[in-house]
Motif scaffolding. Structure first.
Motif, PDB file in Angstrom:
ATOM      1  N   MET A 176      -1.621   5.860   3.012  1.00  0.00           N
ATOM      2  CA  MET A 176      -3.011   5.725   2.537  1.00  0.00           C
ATOM      3  C   MET A 176      -3.898   6.721   3.289  1.00  0.00           C
ATOM      4  O   MET A 176      -4.692   7.442   2.696  1.00  0.00           O
ATOM      5  CB  MET A 176      -3.516   4.292   2.765  1.00  0.00           C
ATOM      6  N   TYR A 203      -3.789   4.496  -5.996  1.00  0.00           N
ATOM      7  CA  TYR A 203      -4.808   3.558  -5.488  1.00  0.00           C
ATOM      8  C   TYR A 203      -6.205   3.874  -6.038  1.00  0.00           C
ATOM      9  O   TYR A 203      -6.891   2.985  -6.543  1.00  0.00           O
ATOM     10  CB  TYR A 203      -4.804   3.558  -3.951  1.00  0.00           C
ATOM     11  N   PHE A 212       0.825  -1.216   0.000  1.00  0.00           N
ATOM     12  CA  PHE A 212       0.000   0.000   0.000  1.00  0.00           C
ATOM     13  C   PHE A 212       0.861   1.269   0.000  1.00  0.00           C
ATOM     14  O   PHE A 212       0.445   2.283  -0.567  1.00  0.00           O
ATOM     15  CB  PHE A 212      -1.042  -0.050   1.121  1.00  0.00           C
ATOM     16  N   ASP A 215      -6.335   3.196   9.862  1.00  0.00           N
ATOM     17  CA  ASP A 215      -5.617   2.367   8.875  1.00  0.00           C
ATOM     18  C   ASP A 215      -4.188   2.176   9.367  1.00  0.00           C
ATOM     19  O   ASP A 215      -3.627   3.059  10.025  1.00  0.00           O
ATOM     20  CB  ASP A 215      -5.613   3.058   7.505  1.00  0.00           C
ATOM     21  N   ILE A 216      -3.598   1.045   9.019  1.00  0.00           N
ATOM     22  CA  ILE A 216      -2.226   0.771   9.466  1.00  0.00           C
ATOM     23  C   ILE A 216      -1.203   1.559   8.636  1.00  0.00           C
ATOM     24  O   ILE A 216      -0.070   1.750   9.058  1.00  0.00           O
ATOM     25  CB  ILE A 216      -1.944  -0.753   9.396  1.00  0.00           C
ATOM     26  N   ASN A 217      -1.626   2.026   7.443  1.00  0.00           N
ATOM     27  CA  ASN A 217      -0.666   2.657   6.535  1.00  0.00           C
ATOM     28  C   ASN A 217      -0.842   4.178   6.513  1.00  0.00           C
ATOM     29  O   ASN A 217      -1.880   4.699   6.077  1.00  0.00           O
ATOM     30  CB  ASN A 217      -0.871   2.070   5.124  1.00  0.00           C
ATOM     31  N   ALA A 252      -9.376   0.086   8.198  1.00  0.00           N
ATOM     32  CA  ALA A 252      -8.749  -0.104   6.874  1.00  0.00           C
ATOM     33  C   ALA A 252      -9.367   0.894   5.907  1.00  0.00           C
ATOM     34  O   ALA A 252      -9.716   0.565   4.768  1.00  0.00           O
ATOM     35  CB  ALA A 252      -8.906  -1.539   6.374  1.00  0.00           C
ATOM     36  N   SER A 253      -9.522   2.107   6.365  1.00  0.00           N
ATOM     37  CA  SER A 253     -10.253   3.127   5.611  1.00  0.00           C
ATOM     38  C   SER A 253      -9.506   3.543   4.357  1.00  0.00           C
ATOM     39  O   SER A 253     -10.112   4.148   3.464  1.00  0.00           O
ATOM     40  CB  SER A 253     -10.515   4.340   6.494  1.00  0.00           C
ATOM     41  N   GLY A 254      -8.212   3.247   4.253  1.00  0.00           N
ATOM     42  CA  GLY A 254      -7.466   3.568   3.038  1.00  0.00           C
ATOM     43  C   GLY A 254      -7.602   5.033   2.692  1.00  0.00           C
ATOM     44  O   GLY A 254      -7.397   5.913   3.548  1.00  0.00           O
ATOM     45  N   SER A 270     -14.163  -2.108   4.565  1.00  0.00           N
ATOM     46  CA  SER A 270     -14.475  -2.323   3.152  1.00  0.00           C
ATOM     47  C   SER A 270     -13.188  -2.683   2.403  1.00  0.00           C
ATOM     48  O   SER A 270     -12.231  -1.897   2.390  1.00  0.00           O
ATOM     49  CB  SER A 270     -15.116  -1.033   2.615  1.00  0.00           C
ATOM     50  N   PHE A 271     -13.169  -3.853   1.822  1.00  0.00           N
ATOM     51  CA  PHE A 271     -12.020  -4.362   1.056  1.00  0.00           C
ATOM     52  C   PHE A 271     -10.716  -4.270   1.845  1.00  0.00           C
ATOM     53  O   PHE A 271      -9.651  -4.013   1.283  1.00  0.00           O
ATOM     54  CB  PHE A 271     -11.899  -3.639  -0.298  1.00  0.00           C
ATOM     55  N   ASP A 276      -3.130  -0.708  13.903  1.00  0.00           N
ATOM     56  CA  ASP A 276      -3.460  -2.067  13.454  1.00  0.00           C
ATOM     57  C   ASP A 276      -4.870  -2.441  13.907  1.00  0.00           C
ATOM     58  O   ASP A 276      -5.219  -2.221  15.075  1.00  0.00           O
ATOM     59  CB  ASP A 276      -2.419  -3.032  14.065  1.00  0.00           C
ATOM     60  N   SER A 277      -5.628  -3.031  12.989  1.00  0.00           N
ATOM     61  CA  SER A 277      -7.015  -3.430  13.284  1.00  0.00           C
ATOM     62  C   SER A 277      -7.113  -4.428  14.443  1.00  0.00           C
ATOM     63  O   SER A 277      -8.176  -4.573  15.033  1.00  0.00           O
ATOM     64  CB  SER A 277      -7.612  -4.077  12.038  1.00  0.00           C
ATOM     65  N   PHE A 327      -5.558  -8.292   6.414  1.00  0.00           N
ATOM     66  CA  PHE A 327      -5.106  -8.265   7.808  1.00  0.00           C
ATOM     67  C   PHE A 327      -4.244  -9.490   8.114  1.00  0.00           C
ATOM     68  O   PHE A 327      -4.534 -10.597   7.659  1.00  0.00           O
ATOM     69  CB  PHE A 327      -6.296  -8.256   8.775  1.00  0.00           C
ATOM     70  N   LYS A 329     -19.960   0.338  -3.150  1.00  0.00           N
ATOM     71  CA  LYS A 329     -19.847   1.189  -1.951  1.00  0.00           C
ATOM     72  C   LYS A 329     -21.164   1.907  -1.669  1.00  0.00           C
ATOM     73  O   LYS A 329     -21.532   2.097  -0.511  1.00  0.00           O
ATOM     74  CB  LYS A 329     -18.671   2.168  -2.102  1.00  0.00           C
TER      75      LYS A 329
END
Ligand code: SAM
Length: 254
Positions: free
Chosen positions: A101, A34, A27, A96-98, A73-75, A141-142, A124-125, A147, A50
């Motif tokens: 993003m 993206y 990511f 989100d972990i990233n 993980a909302s990106g 979502s996606f 992290d989730s 994970f 969505k």
């Protein structure tokens, strides 16, 4: 969770720790492209999926007109933005972990003038920095097939939701291998998507991971069982596009 536990990462089996770092790199590498890649690869269909998810979100909110939603993980923030445009009375926490993003999500929220309704966090989730029983809805979502600790993330979803509130997950689902649709899908997924990934995002491997991670994600019934194992009740699922995408919903009843 034991970081040495073996999990699927695309088509390979690696340690949970290794998956976390592979996914994070993917990511980080594709974050700028993206949104464009999502539009191209899904032929714009992800907006329709969505929109359906957002309709269901509204129905799953038991506290009408106010309440706090957690989008994990909302990106780049699609779910929060689409939801808040139609429902400005709610607050959404994007997690989100990233950081790359979520920084794109952050900028989009500013551009859309939705920032005051949101709060962005990097984590992290499977280890959410929130108290028990505080969210009116949990969405992902996606994200979940990426994970490294899916069971841990489901337990955290259960912990942070208020009693009687809902967990909602939209994810690709492995396609059963028969019929014309599965042949067409397999051709598109295996031959076309990695090529688009190579040309547009200059990253064939990231988009090969995307396809492999769909094929190795649990099927709808097994995923429903995983949600039930985390404690959720009344778990149901809805299929979109002949089962290519699936929305699972469960309720925290205590
Ligand atoms: C395919 S994107 C989905 C983004 C967005 N929800 C959407 O629907 O377009 C997957 C996201 O999951 C995030 N992710 C992967 N592993 C995660 C984890 N362990 N905890 C939180 N987020 C994670 C990635 O960083 C990425 O932003």
């Amino acid at each position: 969770m034991n970081e040495e536990k073996k999990v699927f990462c695309g088509s390979e089996i690696v340690s949970a720790q290794e998956k976390k770092s592979v996914v994070n790199n993917i990511f980080s590498n594709v974050h700028e492209k993206y949104d464009l890649m999502n539009n191209l690869m899904s032929l714009g269909m992800h907006h329709i999926w969505k929109r359906k998810f957002i309709d269901l979100m509204r129905r799953c909110l038991i506290y009408k007109n106010d309440g706090m939603i957690l989008d994990v993980a909302s990106g780049t923030g699609d779910i929060a933005i689409k939801f808040l445009k139609q429902n400005p009375n709610y607050k959404v926490v994007l997690s989100d972990i990233n950081s790359q993003m979520i920084s794109i999500a952050h900028q989009k929220l500013i551009d859309e003038n939705l920032f005051k309704n949101t709060f962005c966090v990097v984590n992290d989730s499977a280890k959410l920095p929130f108290a028990n029983d505080i969210f009116s809805l949990y969405t992902v979502s996606f994200g979940i097939r990426n994970f490294s600790n899916i069971e841990g993330a489901l337990q955290e979803a259960f912990r942070v939701l208020k009693p009687y509130c809902y967990f909602m997950c939209m994810e690709f689902s492995p396609i059963e291998k028969n019929g014309l649709f599965s042949s067409a899908y397999n051709f598109y997924a295996n031959k076309i998507i990695p090529k688009i990934g190579e040309k547009i995002a200059n990253n064939k491997d990231a988009y090969q991971y995307l396809i492999d991670s769909i094929n190795t994600f649990p099927n709808k019934k097994n995923f429903k069982q995983m949600i039930e194992n985390a404690g959720f009740k009344n778990v149901q699922y809805f299929e979109l596009n002949l089962g290519l995408v699936c929305i699972h919903i469960g309720q925290k009843i205590v």
